[in-house]
Design a protein around this motif. Structure first.
Motif, PDB file in Angstrom:
ATOM      1  N   VAL A   1      22.596  -1.843 -71.238  1.00  0.00           N
ATOM      2  CA  VAL A   1      21.210  -1.879 -70.802  1.00  0.00           C
ATOM      3  C   VAL A   1      20.450  -0.807 -71.565  1.00  0.00           C
ATOM      4  N   ASP A   2      19.339  -1.188 -72.160  1.00  0.00           N
ATOM      5  CA  ASP A   2      18.462  -0.254 -72.856  1.00  0.00           C
ATOM      6  C   ASP A   2      17.102  -0.292 -72.165  1.00  0.00           C
ATOM      7  N   ASP A   3      16.773   0.781 -71.451  1.00  0.00           N
ATOM      8  CA  ASP A   3      15.462   0.917 -70.825  1.00  0.00           C
ATOM      9  C   ASP A   3      14.653   1.902 -71.654  1.00  0.00           C
ATOM     10  N   LEU A   4      13.544   1.441 -72.235  1.00  0.00           N
ATOM     11  CA  LEU A   4      12.672   2.299 -73.029  1.00  0.00           C
ATOM     12  C   LEU A   4      11.412   2.581 -72.236  1.00  0.00           C
ATOM     13  N   GLN A   5      11.116   3.849 -72.076  1.00  0.00           N
ATOM     14  CA  GLN A   5       9.930   4.273 -71.330  1.00  0.00           C
ATOM     15  C   GLN A   5       8.866   4.743 -72.307  1.00  0.00           C
ATOM     16  N   GLY A   6       7.621   4.702 -71.891  1.00  0.00           N
ATOM     17  CA  GLY A   6       6.531   5.181 -72.728  1.00  0.00           C
ATOM     18  C   GLY A   6       5.313   4.300 -72.579  1.00  0.00           C
ATOM     19  N   GLY A  93      16.030  -4.140 -72.449  1.00  0.00           N
ATOM     20  CA  GLY A  93      16.860  -5.080 -73.181  1.00  0.00           C
ATOM     21  C   GLY A  93      18.298  -4.943 -72.722  1.00  0.00           C
ATOM     22  N   MET A  94      18.985  -6.048 -72.665  1.00  0.00           N
ATOM     23  CA  MET A  94      20.410  -6.064 -72.325  1.00  0.00           C
ATOM     24  C   MET A  94      21.097  -6.997 -73.315  1.00  0.00           C
ATOM     25  N   ARG A 119      12.173  -8.441 -65.840  1.00  0.00           N
ATOM     26  CA  ARG A 119      13.157  -7.787 -66.712  1.00  0.00           C
ATOM     27  C   ARG A 119      14.544  -8.350 -66.443  1.00  0.00           C
ATOM     28  N   PRO A 120      15.359  -8.467 -67.479  1.00  0.00           N
ATOM     29  CA  PRO A 120      16.737  -8.897 -67.222  1.00  0.00           C
ATOM     30  C   PRO A 120      17.440  -7.853 -66.358  1.00  0.00           C
TER      31      PRO A 120
END
Length: 142
Positions: A1-6, A93-94, A119-120
């Motif tokens: 799991v890729d969680d991008l904040q901003g 993204g996953m 979101r996935p």
């Protein structure tokens, strides 16, 4: 799991580099099939909160992509799979990785699960009827 904040729009790349003897094939659909020199298969399924494009590279020079090095000063072409998105953050993204012993012509039957924000957040496997879900920082297998 890729969680991008901003904030704002960003280009996002998630890359998987493979060994030179691995053969990569796109499809069916969003799935990617990686076949090892020993005849085993790894299926990859990108899932994201926005559309994702798939790029397969091997031995590209400009920019350099799809290379490995066994020793300093040496390089050898090797396939790389890059999932790319152009998205406004936050973004999730996953990538589902499913190893299969032996050859496999069809990906496993799975259903992508999404949360209330689109979101996935997991997958449900048709056989053996199990699921994997992400809840905050916890992975729940049932």
């Amino acid at each position: 799991v890729d969680d991008l904040q901003g904030e704002a729009r960003h280009g996002i790349d998630v890359t998987f580099q493979f060994a030179p003897e691995v053969h990569i094939a796109a499809g069916p659909g969003p799935w990617i099939r990686a076949e090892t020199g020993r005849g085993n298969t790894l299926w990859l399924l990108p899932m994201a909160s926005t559309a994702v494009d798939t790029v397969i590279s091997c031995g590209e020079l400009d920019p350099p992509r799809g290379w490995v090095s066994a020793a300093y000063g040496q390089r050898e072409p090797a396939p790389a799979v890059r999932f790319t998105a152009d998205a406004v953050l936050p973004w999730r993204g996953m990538t589902l990785l499913v190893p299969v012993a032996g050859a496999s012509e069809a990906p496993p039957p799975v259903i992508e699960v999404r949360d209330a924000k689109g979101r996935p957040c997991g997958v449900r496997c048709e056989a053996p009827g199990r699921s994997v879900r992400i809840k905050g920082d916890t992975v729940v297998v049932s």
